[in-house]
Design an enzyme around this catalytic site. Structure first.
Site, short mmCIF file in Angstrom:
data_model
loop_
_atom_site.label_atom_id
_atom_site.label_comp_id
_atom_site.label_asym_id
_atom_site.label_seq_id
_atom_site.Cartn_x
_atom_site.Cartn_y
_atom_site.Cartn_z
N GLU A 165 0.82 -1.22 0.00
CA GLU A 165 0.00 0.00 0.00
C GLU A 165 0.85 1.27 0.00
OE1 GLU A 165 -2.77 -0.23 3.30
OE2 GLU A 165 -4.21 -1.24 1.99
N GLU A 186 -6.98 -7.71 -0.45
CA GLU A 186 -7.51 -7.66 0.92
C GLU A 186 -8.99 -7.31 0.90
OE1 GLU A 186 -5.34 -5.16 3.65
OE2 GLU A 186 -3.41 -5.83 2.86
C1 GAL Z 1 -4.42 -2.53 5.06
C2 GAL Z 1 -3.05 -3.16 5.22
C3 GAL Z 1 -3.13 -4.44 6.03
C4 GAL Z 1 -3.95 -4.23 7.26
C5 GAL Z 1 -5.32 -3.72 6.86
C6 GAL Z 1 -6.24 -3.44 8.02
O1 GAL Z 1 -4.31 -1.19 4.78
O2 GAL Z 1 -2.49 -3.43 3.97
O3 GAL Z 1 -1.84 -4.85 6.34
O4 GAL Z 1 -3.31 -3.32 8.05
O5 GAL Z 1 -5.18 -2.50 6.21
O6 GAL Z 1 -6.43 -4.57 8.75
#
Ligand code: GAL
Length: 828
Positions: free
Chosen positions: A182, A251
């Site tokens: 990110e 994610e």
């Molecule tokens: C994203 C990040 C993850 C985790 C998630 C929230 O921004 O890439 O590592 O932090 O948010 O759980």
């Protein structure tokens, strides 16, 4: 028989063995990822290996496979693998190779997110703190010192994978690898150096020659051939930055993380399924649940600051590895549906039709098959409409998948999977808490409180990261103040004032406890201010600063200050007059850590001298800085174990010398945010929606992995910082208490409970039953046969049962044209 000369025999055996590890070809185009010639719909889930134990991995990964996943995604956690520069640790739950081989053995693929910055609510985002303390370093930017370390660690991991033939190009499970994490979200803060850095990351990654594609998440300018991917609760609107990049979602947040003082997050199964179905309706190729199993932040790995020890995340597998039902089952059904139309989705011609009122139809057509998605993104209104000559009703905020474009095969809002209500059962091995005999000893801090003794000194206040180098949560800041008789500060009202950045401060003056204060989540700067009585002559001020996980996210997150940046002042007040003495530039002496931790009081084999210092008399209650110890019998059976720490304040807990994490049950979740209205899956989710447990301890139960315990006697040690009462501590097992279901006609209802037989059917009705799990009631119409006895015959005494939900099974009804449902409640 043909006999071969020895060298030829060796060659033959070598070739034979080699043929088992055939290279797997991973390629992609703008539409799909192709693995060994097959265009795939890829469903994946994040499981972070250090957030469980190696003993748990086969079960977790097996449940992911059974849940219909193709792949497991994990980050690699640099800080724990390289705790000191060039000293490595890949043992126990850090055995990355073993984890990936377990994934491979289960027949799943792996997505390796090397980072090595990972965020992940992991302390310092996975960076080792020594990295920050290297001279001349600047993290996550074009800085030679940093890039050299990042390349060193990335190459180490890549070479380790290659050595074990773990890349798909070598016949292994890893089909994709990630570099950075990110960075696009924060890049602008780094100016031109940020762009130079991300280009360098891409080149460095490519130069590793791994033979499978590299991804960069949330990087809208990802240099080719990096594939930029999306993270979030919804990614249907996302398009990658190259026509050759498939639409990938690294994610899909299945819930959210929890912080000390925060309520329990919950994202409904309906909404997660809706987001996934919309993603594949809009051309998605790869989707990963973050998290599929969240797990536990053992030791001091929780980041934040203020991330709890539990990293449950409301994921499809709960913190302990149990199925989180109905989420797990509802998604399993969706996965089966998506896989059944994989070829059509990845090869078919796409036609989109806007049906108005936020209803969208998408047709994927090949000469063999057409598959349709009917998506209703309206948050409040169900939609009834005619599509290709047939009438359909799609509930608000849901997607129907019609594998043949004729019949609804799956709707994201219609949950057929069972709901499991989990319970915590008492320890059957002994009757706790009464059976637990406690001993205790004080934390020895006289050297700091009375002598002000540290191991380094400086004429300034230092950042806790710089001084402690992450060796401990605790750092003593000590200084002495000499006050002459004629010092202008003397007054009846004197105050000690300390500007802190986090996260807890305990203040002592001349060996006596003065008070404590801690930050609120999100507001980590605060001022500690207390009246103080000082002596003429020398005074010793000892401040114990405590961190609770280091910042893990944001632009320059690594530079966020920790500890006491100051000023530290004494103020004397005479009427309106104020005299301030700034102690910030005094000679400060520093001591990292606690006596008890450096003397390993938590360890089972601590030397006999210190062992004898544990007292069994006059067990103190609400005493700060106190060590408690007891032995206990592990609960019988195989269900996951938790320890109830209600009654304790804040500290760290160890079972048989292994840290089960920080605890803080005295910290209640705030009262705001919870609603008495039922949680509505409709409308966009965010982490403030559908939260629960306001006003209750943020985390009362702490996971004790079975592999941490012996069958017979086990030791629990607590370091209690604030003061608490251990007399209520008890161990329990987490298991399914009640199972309910509310399944739709024409589906097969599956009921199961982790290997325990069903003992009774409390409720069953086929027709239009009302209410929810625990309060079901019959509706206006019902099948002619007795649903309870049908369920009893099919399920009682069995570990699992499946029932065809139809009039065939339950007899005809007078319900008319409505879709009938079967509501069931069973116990164990
Ligand atoms: C994203 C990040 C993850 C985790 C998630 C929230 O921004 O890439 O590592 O932090 O948010 O759980």
């Amino acid at each position: 028989m043909l006999s071969l000369p020895t060298p030829l025999l060796f060659l033959f055996v070598f070739l034979l063995l080699h043929s088992f590890a055939c290279a797997v070809d991973v390629s992609h185009d703008g539409r799909a990822i192709t693995i060994d010639g097959k265009r795939r719909v890829l469903l994946s889930g994040s499981i972070h290996y250090p957030r469980s134990t190696a003993e748990m991995w086969p079960d977790l990964i097996g449940k992911a496979k059974e849940g219909g996943l193709d792949a497991i995604e994990t980050y690699v956690f640099w800080d724990v693998h390289e705790p000191a520069r060039r000293q490595y640790n890949f043992a126990g739950n850090l055995d990355l190779v073993r984890f990936l081989k377990t994934v491979q053995d289960a027949g799943l693929y792996a997505v390796l997110r090397i980072g090595p910055y990972v965020c992940a609510e992991w302390t310092y985002g996975g960076f080792p703190v020594w990295l920050h303390n290297l001279p001349g370093v600047e993290l996550r930017t074009a800085n030679d010192v940093y890039m050299n370390e990042m390349k060193n660690f990335t190459s180490l991991i890549v070479n380790m994978m290659k050595q074990e033939s773990l890349f798909a190009s070598q016949g292994g499970p890893i089909i994709l690898a990630q570099i950075e994490n990110e960075y696009g979200n924060v890049m602008s803060a780094y100016g031109d150096a940020g762009k130079a850095y991300i280009d360098w990351c891409a080149n460095m990654a490519v130069s590793q020659n791994i033979g499978v594609p590299w991804i960069m998440c949330q990087q809208s300018d990802a240099p080719q051939p990096m594939i930029n991917t999306c993270n979030g609760w919804y990614c249907d609107q996302f398009t990658p930055n190259s026509p050759d990049s498939p639409k990938m979602w690294t994610e899909n947040w299945t819930g959210w993380f929890k912080n000390w003082g925060g309520p329990d997050p919950h994202r409904t199964a309906e909404d997660v399924a809706f987001a996934v179905a919309r993603f594949f309706q809009t051309g998605g190729a790869f989707q990963n649940y973050y998290m599929y199993h969240g797990g536990t932040n053992f030791g001091r790995t929780a980041g934040g600051p203020y991330i709890t020890t539990s990293y449950d995340y409301d994921a499809p597998l709960d913190e302990y590895g149990n199925l989180n039902q109905p989420k797990w089952g509802h998604l399993k059904e969706l996965h089966a549906m998506l896989h059944s139309v994989e070829s059509t989705l990845t090869n078919g011609n796409i036609t989109n039709v806007d049906l108005g009122n936020s209803v969208f139809a998408t047709v994927y057509a090949t000469p063999e098959q057409s598959t349709c998605f009917l998506g209703n993104t309206n948050a409040t209104s169900d939609a009834t409409f005619v599509f290709e000559g047939k009438q359909f009703t799609v509930p608000a905020w849901s997607v129907s998948i019609l594998p043949d474009c004729q019949n609804e095969g799956y709707n994201t809002a219609k949950v057929n999977a069972q709901t499991s209500v989990m319970v915590k059962e008492p320890n059957k091995a002994e009757s706790q808490p009464e059976s637990l005999r406690w001993t205790w000893r004080p934390e020895m801090a006289d050297e700091q409180l009375v002598l002000g003794k540290g191991h380094v000194a400086a004429h300034r206040l230092v950042d806790q990261k710089d001084a402690a180098n992450d060796a401990s949560d605790y750092l003593w800041y000590m200084t002495s103040v000499h006050l002459k008789d004629d010092d202008p500060i003397w007054s009846d009202n004197m105050t000690l004032r300390v500007n802190c950045t986090g996260q807890i401060l305990h203040a002592y003056v001349n060996g006596k406890y003065l008070g404590s204060q801690w930050a609120k989540y999100g507001v980590f700067n605060y001022v500690f201010e207390q009246d103080v009585k000082l002596n003429r002559g020398n005074n010793l001020i000892a401040l114990l600063s405590v961190t609770i996980g280091l910042q893990n996210y944001g632009p320059m997150f690594d530079l966020v200050q920790n500890g006491i940046p100051g000023p530290v002042e004494i103020e004397g007040r005479k009427g309106d007059e104020r005299v301030i003495k700034d102690l910030s530039g005094h000679l400060w002496s520093y001591k990292v850590g606690l006596h008890g931790i450096s003397h390993k009081l938590f360890s089972v084999d601590s030397d006999s001298a210190s062992a004898s210092n544990w007292q069994s008399q006059a067990l103190p209650i609400n005493r700060t800085m106190t060590w408690y110890k007891t032995t206990f019998k592990a609960p019988l059976g195989t269900d996951p174990v938790v320890v109830d720490l209600q009654g304790l304040g804040k500290g760290e807990a160890w079972v048989n010398g292994k840290s089960i994490g920080r605890y803080w049950p005295s910290y209640d979740a705030g009262l705001d945010g919870c609603s008495s209205d039922p949680c509505d899956y409709r409308g966009p989710y965010d982490n403030n929606k559908c939260v629960s447990k306001c006003g209750q301890p943020t985390q009362r139960w702490y996971h004790v992995p079975r592999s941490f315990m012996e069958e017979d006697v086990n030791t629990l040690v607590l370091f209690e910082e604030f003061g608490g009462n251990p007399s209520l501590v008890n161990f329990r097992t987490v298991t399914v208490g009640t199972v309910c279901a509310d399944a739709y006609e024409k589906k097969t209802l599956e009921l199961a409970c982790q290997g325990r037989p069903i003992s009774a059917v409390k409720f069953a009705s086929f027709g239009d039953p009302q209410g929810a799990c625990g309060s079901f009631s019959k509706g206006n119409c019902e099948g002619s046969k007795d649903a309870v006895s049908i369920l009893q015959n099919a399920c009682v005494g069995k570990q699992s049962c499946s029932i065809d939900v139809s009039e065939n099974t339950f007899g005809s009804t007078t319900c008319g044209s409505i879709t009938k449902r079967l509501a069931v409640e069973v116990t164990f």
